[in-house]
Design a protein around this motif. Structure first.
Motif, mmCIF file in Angstrom:
data_model
loop_
_atom_site.group_PDB
_atom_site.id
_atom_site.type_symbol
_atom_site.label_atom_id
_atom_site.label_comp_id
_atom_site.label_asym_id
_atom_site.label_seq_id
_atom_site.Cartn_x
_atom_site.Cartn_y
_atom_site.Cartn_z
ATOM 1 N N ILE A 169 -3.869 -13.368 -0.391
ATOM 2 C CA ILE A 169 -2.661 -12.782 0.145
ATOM 3 C C ILE A 169 -3.069 -11.258 0.987
ATOM 4 O O ILE A 169 -2.679 -11.171 1.849
ATOM 5 C CB ILE A 169 -1.355 -12.626 -0.855
ATOM 6 C CG1 ILE A 169 -1.379 -13.840 -1.727
ATOM 7 C CG2 ILE A 169 -0.608 -12.267 -0.808
ATOM 8 C CD1 ILE A 169 0.055 -13.443 -3.347
ATOM 9 N N ALA A 170 -3.895 -10.658 0.013
ATOM 10 C CA ALA A 170 -4.573 -9.239 0.648
ATOM 11 C C ALA A 170 -4.556 -9.958 2.135
ATOM 12 O O ALA A 170 -4.651 -8.898 3.448
ATOM 13 C CB ALA A 170 -5.397 -8.687 0.165
ATOM 14 N N VAL A 177 -1.958 -9.626 5.059
ATOM 15 C CA VAL A 177 -1.208 -9.036 4.575
ATOM 16 C C VAL A 177 -2.482 -7.677 5.764
ATOM 17 O O VAL A 177 -2.324 -8.058 6.988
ATOM 18 C CB VAL A 177 -1.243 -8.563 3.608
ATOM 19 C CG1 VAL A 177 -0.773 -6.239 4.062
ATOM 20 C CG2 VAL A 177 -0.515 -8.928 3.039
ATOM 21 N N THR A 220 3.110 -5.663 10.517
ATOM 22 C CA THR A 220 3.534 -5.108 9.256
ATOM 23 C C THR A 220 3.783 -3.536 9.801
ATOM 24 O O THR A 220 3.669 -3.347 10.298
ATOM 25 C CB THR A 220 2.154 -5.046 8.643
ATOM 26 O OG1 THR A 220 1.084 -4.217 8.730
ATOM 27 C CG2 THR A 220 1.766 -6.208 7.985
ATOM 28 N N HIS A 245 9.763 -3.565 -6.645
ATOM 29 C CA HIS A 245 8.846 -4.152 -7.392
ATOM 30 C C HIS A 245 9.312 -4.207 -9.160
ATOM 31 O O HIS A 245 9.177 -5.734 -9.621
ATOM 32 C CB HIS A 245 7.279 -3.572 -7.635
ATOM 33 C CG HIS A 245 6.337 -4.192 -7.928
ATOM 34 N ND1 HIS A 245 5.500 -3.645 -8.110
ATOM 35 C CD2 HIS A 245 6.454 -5.540 -7.967
ATOM 36 C CE1 HIS A 245 4.008 -4.862 -9.148
ATOM 37 N NE2 HIS A 245 5.191 -6.175 -8.693
ATOM 38 N N ILE A 273 2.834 -11.334 -4.028
ATOM 39 C CA ILE A 273 4.283 -11.372 -3.218
ATOM 40 C C ILE A 273 5.269 -10.572 -2.426
ATOM 41 O O ILE A 273 5.221 -10.037 -1.272
ATOM 42 C CB ILE A 273 4.509 -13.162 -2.826
ATOM 43 C CG1 ILE A 273 5.786 -13.095 -4.454
ATOM 44 C CG2 ILE A 273 3.579 -14.358 -3.068
ATOM 45 C CD1 ILE A 273 7.056 -14.413 -3.636
ATOM 46 N N PRO A 284 3.335 -7.519 -0.585
ATOM 47 C CA PRO A 284 2.730 -8.020 0.697
ATOM 48 C C PRO A 284 4.249 -7.939 1.629
ATOM 49 O O PRO A 284 4.027 -7.484 2.596
ATOM 50 C CB PRO A 284 2.365 -8.764 0.478
ATOM 51 C CG PRO A 284 1.769 -8.738 -1.060
ATOM 52 C CD PRO A 284 2.355 -8.073 -1.612
ATOM 53 N N THR A 313 5.335 -4.879 2.838
ATOM 54 C CA THR A 313 4.825 -3.859 3.530
ATOM 55 C C THR A 313 5.428 -4.442 4.938
ATOM 56 O O THR A 313 5.035 -3.603 6.102
ATOM 57 C CB THR A 313 3.047 -4.463 3.943
ATOM 58 O OG1 THR A 313 3.011 -6.279 4.260
ATOM 59 C CG2 THR A 313 2.656 -3.945 3.086
ATOM 60 N N VAL A 323 -0.442 2.523 -0.410
ATOM 61 C CA VAL A 323 -0.097 0.755 -0.725
ATOM 62 C C VAL A 323 -1.703 0.770 -1.770
ATOM 63 O O VAL A 323 -1.433 0.264 -3.442
ATOM 64 C CB VAL A 323 -0.881 0.049 0.975
ATOM 65 C CG1 VAL A 323 -1.082 -1.635 0.121
ATOM 66 C CG2 VAL A 323 0.342 -0.194 1.436
#
Length: 263
Positions: free
Chosen positions: A76-77, A80, A89, A114, A162, A165, A168, A178
């Protein structure tokens, strides 16, 4: 941020991110294990929240699941990073691109979102059908340790990974903000799963402490299941009346002896 210009750079960057993510988990877990289970064992022995022995091989099972979690976080990083490179982003590198007051506000905003996302996701994961498929892996650790911090089924890891990310793409965040948020996430998870209450006596009544989750608060979730769903903070549990009625009593019991200073 690293510029990815080809397959070799992509895979090298992915490897470095995996080492950073998994290494951060190992570093925090080892540090807390050594500090509270070895170096200061006698001072903190009475603060063990659950005294039930951990299952044989539990540490290694948790580390194995954590490897998978770290791989998912890495994937996932990388997504991004590619999106950032393509200008999709709202991550920015120039600290002066936004007023300085926005920097702490952006971190607080992301942590609040979050927390909200995770609280309701967590309650959903405790629905019987979902629990068996997604969340039971994490609850295999009834007596937790710092190694439990990243021990999730891959579906749960993905669902957890998820949200930041995704933010962003809509919230301007400095690249260091971040990183700071991710550091808070790892530190908080290690503290909450430590099974050793490290906060001082009456901290659960303090104007700051009453809103922070620690080992006692989260350990009760692993043993009672239907209370204490929060991630960083207690406010959703308080607002939705899902904080364990045993929390303050147990916190008081575990912190009634003051920690002696180390000579």
């Amino acid at each position: 941020m690293i510029q990815i210009s080809g397959p070799a750079t992509f895979w090298l960057t992915a490897l470095l991110f995996f080492i950073a993510i998994f290494g951060r988990y190992v570093l925090f877990s080892l540090a807390f294990w050594w500090l509270f289970k070895v170096s200061m064992k006698n001072q903190f022995a009475h603060r063990a929240v659950q005294t039930r022995p951990r299952k044989p091989g539990q540490d290694w099972r948790e580390i194995g699941w954590s490897v998978l979690t770290s791989l998912i976080f890495t994937a996932i990083a990388m997504g991004v990073i590619l999106a950032f490179q393509a200008g999709h982003t709202r991550i920015y590198a120039n600290l002066r691109a936004y007023p300085l007051w926005w920097y702490p506000i952006s971190i607080i905003l992301v942590l609040f979102i979050h927390e909200t996302y995770y609280y309701w996701l967590h309650r959903w994961m405790h629905r019987p059908g979902v629990y068996k498929l997604v969340h039971r892996t994490h609850h295999d650790s009834i007596t937790t340790s710092a190694w439990t911090a990243f021990s999730f089924h891959p579906i749960e890891s993905t669902l957890q990974a998820i949200v930041i990310p995704a933010l962003t793409f809509v919230i301007p965040l400095h690249i260091s903000a971040v990183g700071f948020i991710l550091l808070i996430m790892t530190l908080s998870s290690a503290v909450n799963h430590l099974n050793t209450e490290i906060y001082p006596r009456n901290f659960d009544q303090h104007w700051i402490g009453r809103w922070l989750i620690g080992a006692t608060h989260h350990s009760l979730h692993h043993t009672q299941f239907r209370f204490n769903y929060g991630l960083y903070f207690t406010f959703w549990d308080k607002w939705m009346k899902t904080e364990s009625p045993d929390f303050h009593r147990l916190f008081g019991e575990k912190t009634k002896k003051e920690v002696k200073s180390v000579e």
